[in-house]
Design an enzyme around this catalytic site. Structure first.
Site, short mmCIF file in Angstrom:
data_model
loop_
_atom_site.label_atom_id
_atom_site.label_comp_id
_atom_site.label_asym_id
_atom_site.label_seq_id
_atom_site.Cartn_x
_atom_site.Cartn_y
_atom_site.Cartn_z
N HIS A 1 0.85 -1.19 0.00
CA HIS A 1 0.00 0.00 0.00
C HIS A 1 0.88 1.23 0.00
O HIS A 1 1.99 1.22 0.56
CB HIS A 1 -0.93 0.00 1.22
N GLU B 1 -7.85 -4.56 -1.13
CA GLU B 1 -8.36 -5.17 -2.35
C GLU B 1 -8.33 -6.70 -2.29
O GLU B 1 -9.14 -7.37 -2.92
CB GLU B 1 -7.56 -4.69 -3.57
#
Length: 368
Positions: free
Chosen positions: A260, A313
């Protein structure tokens, strides 16, 4: 003369404004909505409650007035349905249909800077409430099926799931609602920032949201959940994971669903959705859990010192799959949540009344 500030690529770690909407603390693995732990909210409140918090700064009272207001606005007018029928073809992506529909709904809208606060809020609510109805209708029309009318008495998450898939299972609706609350807002991500840049010009709500949508459609942003689930299909048996990771790293390819831009530890949204996924105990969930551990171990082995953890995700695709949403609806479902964050950010930016106008450094040739 003012000395220019040279910002890093991607504006990484650059603070561009003040906000009261929320914050992401990457080193801590924590994010919040107006001071409320967002992961905790996602596990405990309805979507409408978090929505009210983002727009008005407080959780709603127990009278259900805001839920009723949202429910009454969710239905599509006949012209919008006709537009979708004329626009959507087999294979049309729902997010593209949403772009067309929001643009049409915004015809004749006045600039937000010229509106009083209550009319700005009304524009925000109108756009965010019809978004799930548009997306569900576009999805069904692309399949050759008829759109399903909104139910003003249903919860926002439950009604979206019903309109899109026909699924009315309360447990599935609750699982989806947890995901939606968890993804309403997440700092100055690309789409939120794009929407705020347009809002800073004083433009109308539709233009702001179309700009945010454009950024959101990028595969590195809103398109990531379906790609993360596709990675599980590529891997198959978890025993194949390490070889799959080696191939990705040797080709310098991104491992979708891991890492991330902000978090340097576990993504709290991923941890939350992992717990939701565990309730299903399906073959897909068991595979996802096993593969996650193998990917983390393989990355640690091949790139010592570089810790990459599953991001939102990764388990988002698993949860959406379990509630009956196909991969083509993963990005649209993400959009159902994020449009609430976009509208809240647009309203905040317009109140600031300052246009965003940075500079660029020219590095090309100079002609003599």
């Amino acid at each position: 003369m003012t000395t220019p500030i040279v910002a890093p690529a991607g504006l990484k770690n650059v603070i561009v404004t003040d906000t009261e909407l929320g914050d992401v603390r990457g080193e801590e693995g924590y994010y919040h909505y107006r001071g409320h732990d967002a992961a905790r909210l996602a596990a405990t409140v309805d979507f409408e409650d978090a929505w009210h918090l983002m727009l008005f700064g407080s959780l709603p009272g127990p009278d259900g007035a805001f839920r009723a207001r949202v429910g009454a606005l969710r239905a599509l007018d006949g012209r919008t349905v006709d537009l979708l029928r004329a626009t959507v073809r087999p294979g049309t992506e729902p997010m593209h249909a949403l772009r067309v529909a929001l643009a049409a709904l915004g015809l004749g809208d006045r600039p937000l800077m010229d509106l009083p606060e209550e009319e700005r809020t009304a524009a925000a609510l109108r756009s965010a409430t019809v978004t799930p109805t548009i997306l569900a209708a576009a999805h069904r029309l692309a399949l050759g099926e008829e759109p399903v009318e909104a139910d003003p008495d249903a919860g926002h998450a439950a009604d979206y799931l019903r309109m899109a898939t026909g699924n009315t299972d309360p447990g599935d609706a609750a699982a989806l609602q947890t995901y939606l609350v968890a993804t309403i807002d997440h700092g100055f991500n690309a789409s939120t920032f794009a929407g705020r840049v347009i809002a800073s010009t004083g433009s109308d709500m539709a233009s702001c949201l179309l700009g945010a949508l454009g950024a959101f459609l990028g595969p590195l942003h809103g398109g990531a959940p379906s790609r993360a689930l596709a990675a599980l299909d590529e891997i198959g048996d978890p025993s194949n994971t390490r070889e799959w990771v080696r191939g990705k790293i040797s080709r310098d390819e991104k491992i979708m669903g891991f890492g991330h831009a902000v978090y340097r530890t576990h993504d709290p949204r991923s941890e939350l959705l992992k717990g939701v996924a565990r309730r299903y105990d399906s073959p897909l969930v068991r595979q996802a859990l096993a593969v996650e551990s193998e990917i983390e171990a393989a990355i640690n082995e091949l790139k010592p010192g570089r810790r990459l953890y599953a991001n939102v995700e990764y388990y988002a695709g698993v949860v959406m799959s379990e509630v009956g949403l196909p991969p083509s609806m993963f990005t649209p479902t993400f959009g159902v949540a994020r449009v609430v964050g976009w509208t809240a950010n647009v309203l905040e930016q317009v109140r600031q009344g300052k246009i965003i106008r940075p500079s660029a450094r020219y590095v090309g040739d100079l002609l003599q």
